[in-house]
Design a protein around this motif. Sequence first.
Motif, PDB file in Angstrom:
ATOM      1  N   LYS A 154      44.849  16.560  -8.196  1.00  0.00           N
ATOM      2  CA  LYS A 154      45.296  16.516  -6.803  1.00  0.00           C
ATOM      3  C   LYS A 154      46.654  15.814  -6.683  1.00  0.00           C
ATOM      4  O   LYS A 154      47.554  16.297  -5.979  1.00  0.00           O
ATOM      5  CB  LYS A 154      44.256  15.800  -5.945  1.00  0.00           C
ATOM      6  N   GLU A 155      46.796  14.695  -7.364  1.00  0.00           N
ATOM      7  CA  GLU A 155      48.068  13.959  -7.332  1.00  0.00           C
ATOM      8  C   GLU A 155      49.190  14.808  -7.920  1.00  0.00           C
ATOM      9  O   GLU A 155      50.328  14.789  -7.432  1.00  0.00           O
ATOM     10  CB  GLU A 155      47.923  12.646  -8.094  1.00  0.00           C
ATOM     11  N   GLY A 156      48.885  15.559  -8.983  1.00  0.00           N
ATOM     12  CA  GLY A 156      49.882  16.409  -9.611  1.00  0.00           C
ATOM     13  C   GLY A 156      50.341  17.526  -8.684  1.00  0.00           C
ATOM     14  O   GLY A 156      51.533  17.844  -8.619  1.00  0.00           O
ATOM     15  N   ILE A 157      49.411  18.123  -7.964  1.00  0.00           N
ATOM     16  CA  ILE A 157      49.755  19.179  -7.010  1.00  0.00           C
ATOM     17  C   ILE A 157      50.672  18.630  -5.926  1.00  0.00           C
ATOM     18  O   ILE A 157      51.674  19.262  -5.547  1.00  0.00           O
ATOM     19  CB  ILE A 157      48.477  19.792  -6.404  1.00  0.00           C
ATOM     20  N   ILE A 158      50.349  17.452  -5.425  1.00  0.00           N
ATOM     21  CA  ILE A 158      51.184  16.825  -4.388  1.00  0.00           C
ATOM     22  C   ILE A 158      52.599  16.586  -4.902  1.00  0.00           C
ATOM     23  O   ILE A 158      53.589  16.931  -4.238  1.00  0.00           O
ATOM     24  CB  ILE A 158      50.542  15.499  -3.917  1.00  0.00           C
ATOM     25  N   ARG A 159      52.715  16.033  -6.089  1.00  0.00           N
ATOM     26  CA  ARG A 159      54.043  15.737  -6.649  1.00  0.00           C
ATOM     27  C   ARG A 159      54.834  17.018  -6.900  1.00  0.00           C
ATOM     28  O   ARG A 159      56.032  17.087  -6.623  1.00  0.00           O
ATOM     29  CB  ARG A 159      53.909  14.939  -7.945  1.00  0.00           C
ATOM     30  N   PHE A 160      54.154  18.030  -7.427  1.00  0.00           N
ATOM     31  CA  PHE A 160      54.841  19.291  -7.696  1.00  0.00           C
ATOM     32  C   PHE A 160      55.382  19.903  -6.407  1.00  0.00           C
ATOM     33  O   PHE A 160      56.528  20.372  -6.348  1.00  0.00           O
ATOM     34  CB  PHE A 160      53.888  20.281  -8.378  1.00  0.00           C
ATOM     35  N   CYS A 161      54.567  19.919  -5.360  1.00  0.00           N
ATOM     36  CA  CYS A 161      54.987  20.516  -4.092  1.00  0.00           C
ATOM     37  C   CYS A 161      56.142  19.743  -3.455  1.00  0.00           C
ATOM     38  O   CYS A 161      56.964  20.333  -2.744  1.00  0.00           O
ATOM     39  CB  CYS A 161      53.805  20.585  -3.128  1.00  0.00           C
ATOM     40  N   GLU A 162      56.219  18.463  -3.711  1.00  0.00           N
ATOM     41  CA  GLU A 162      57.334  17.661  -3.197  1.00  0.00           C
ATOM     42  C   GLU A 162      58.635  17.969  -3.926  1.00  0.00           C
ATOM     43  O   GLU A 162      59.717  17.910  -3.336  1.00  0.00           O
ATOM     44  CB  GLU A 162      57.017  16.163  -3.332  1.00  0.00           C
ATOM     45  N   GLU A 163      58.541  18.327  -5.198  1.00  0.00           N
ATOM     46  CA  GLU A 163      59.728  18.482  -6.043  1.00  0.00           C
ATOM     47  C   GLU A 163      60.227  19.920  -6.172  1.00  0.00           C
ATOM     48  O   GLU A 163      61.427  20.151  -6.280  1.00  0.00           O
ATOM     49  CB  GLU A 163      59.431  17.944  -7.454  1.00  0.00           C
ATOM     50  N   PHE A 164      59.336  20.890  -6.175  1.00  0.00           N
ATOM     51  CA  PHE A 164      59.708  22.271  -6.503  1.00  0.00           C
ATOM     52  C   PHE A 164      60.525  22.898  -5.381  1.00  0.00           C
ATOM     53  O   PHE A 164      60.175  22.799  -4.203  1.00  0.00           O
ATOM     54  CB  PHE A 164      58.439  23.091  -6.756  1.00  0.00           C
ATOM     55  N   GLN A 165      61.595  23.571  -5.755  1.00  0.00           N
ATOM     56  CA  GLN A 165      62.509  24.154  -4.770  1.00  0.00           C
ATOM     57  C   GLN A 165      62.222  25.624  -4.461  1.00  0.00           C
ATOM     58  O   GLN A 165      62.793  26.196  -3.538  1.00  0.00           O
ATOM     59  CB  GLN A 165      63.957  24.022  -5.271  1.00  0.00           C
ATOM     60  N   GLY A 166      61.368  26.257  -5.250  1.00  0.00           N
ATOM     61  CA  GLY A 166      61.060  27.664  -5.042  1.00  0.00           C
ATOM     62  C   GLY A 166      59.906  27.873  -4.078  1.00  0.00           C
ATOM     63  O   GLY A 166      59.560  26.986  -3.287  1.00  0.00           O
ATOM     64  N   GLU A 167      59.311  29.039  -4.141  1.00  0.00           N
ATOM     65  CA  GLU A 167      58.199  29.394  -3.258  1.00  0.00           C
ATOM     66  C   GLU A 167      56.885  28.941  -3.885  1.00  0.00           C
ATOM     67  O   GLU A 167      56.618  29.218  -5.053  1.00  0.00           O
ATOM     68  CB  GLU A 167      58.197  30.908  -3.041  1.00  0.00           C
ATOM     69  N   ILE A 168      56.068  28.261  -3.094  1.00  0.00           N
ATOM     70  CA  ILE A 168      54.790  27.739  -3.579  1.00  0.00           C
ATOM     71  C   ILE A 168      53.649  28.402  -2.820  1.00  0.00           C
ATOM     72  O   ILE A 168      53.645  28.416  -1.585  1.00  0.00           O
ATOM     73  CB  ILE A 168      54.687  26.212  -3.402  1.00  0.00           C
ATOM     74  N   ILE A 169      52.699  28.933  -3.563  1.00  0.00           N
ATOM     75  CA  ILE A 169      51.546  29.597  -2.964  1.00  0.00           C
ATOM     76  C   ILE A 169      50.278  28.961  -3.525  1.00  0.00           C
ATOM     77  O   ILE A 169      50.159  28.738  -4.725  1.00  0.00           O
ATOM     78  CB  ILE A 169      51.555  31.101  -3.268  1.00  0.00           C
ATOM     79  N   ALA A 170      49.359  28.660  -2.646  1.00  0.00           N
ATOM     80  CA  ALA A 170      48.058  28.136  -3.072  1.00  0.00           C
ATOM     81  C   ALA A 170      47.020  29.241  -2.949  1.00  0.00           C
ATOM     82  O   ALA A 170      47.093  30.081  -2.046  1.00  0.00           O
ATOM     83  CB  ALA A 170      47.654  26.952  -2.207  1.00  0.00           C
ATOM     84  N   GLU A 171      46.072  29.235  -3.866  1.00  0.00           N
ATOM     85  CA  GLU A 171      44.982  30.205  -3.800  1.00  0.00           C
ATOM     86  C   GLU A 171      43.653  29.469  -3.774  1.00  0.00           C
ATOM     87  O   GLU A 171      43.417  28.568  -4.584  1.00  0.00           O
ATOM     88  CB  GLU A 171      45.015  31.160  -4.989  1.00  0.00           C
TER      89      GLU A 171
END
Length: 308
Positions: A154-171
């Motif tokens: 969960k912490e990793g997902i939060i950090r990734f979404c804060e940093e990534f500049q592209g399109e993020i999709i959750a399933e």
Amino acid sequence: MEIIFGPVHSRRFGRSLGVDLSPYAKQCNFDCVYCELQRAKSVESMKTIVPVDEVVNAVQKAIVVHKCDVLTLTANGEPTLYPHLKELISTLKIIVPDSIKLLLLTNGSLLWRDDVRECLKKLDIVKFSCDALEEKAFKHIDRPHSSLSLEQIKEGIIRFCEEFQGEIIAEVLFVKGINDTHAQAQAIAAFLAALPIHRVDIGSIDRPPAYKVEAISEESLESLAAHFYAYPHLNVSLPKRSKIQQDSILQSYDTDELLGLIKRRPLSVIDAQKMLDSQTLALLYQLCQKGTIKQCRVGENEFYQVVD
């Protein structure tokens, strides 16, 4: 099996050309009950590794032959376990035309690692799974490797979404009797609503699963989706099996290619008729008569599946 498979018609990404980073064996740190691949013990790392230049060469040849909208990095398992991922993505960004987006499908389990997040920076789209936020349901549905921690994920997902500049999709994939309570759906919706993501894909089992588990009904899916719709800023997508355009280019496969395709992604009878040319359809029917491929039903749809 081949590194490249498809293109396949993706309901949400158009024509997707797959790149399998583990073509010879399932290597995953999850063993999800709903997986389209055969069941296999979860692993912490890949043991059988395809060289980067082999993957790059396969991609270069394929994009000349096949028209596609996205190049999808996946694996017969989990692609972020691939040890040369950063080098591969950097090279693909150079050789793949800008008109083709680079997409990676991940279970999200390793996004807590700095090196993994660094690897993914140059991608256009990342799609991660979030099936359960409750420990018992998480272990039941995703069957994770013992080295993995739900809180860390969960912490990793939060950090990734804060940093990534592209399109993020959750399933989010709901399975009957495991993660389909309203309390669980509400918790997942609240977690995802707090993240800067572009879309949430909500669904259930619609292809033959690795274990004897069942999809939830369309009515139940709509009911659970209401928790996600409660957040107006969330772009929520529910699955509808889209029709392949009649003017689509029909695909031709030999026996090994066809078996490889169906092993990775069981093919519906309807989609097979609309995407395969007459010679490949004839081959498909021959393989069914020989017992190499069988038909099975999931919900209202019939699928072709390779017989183990």
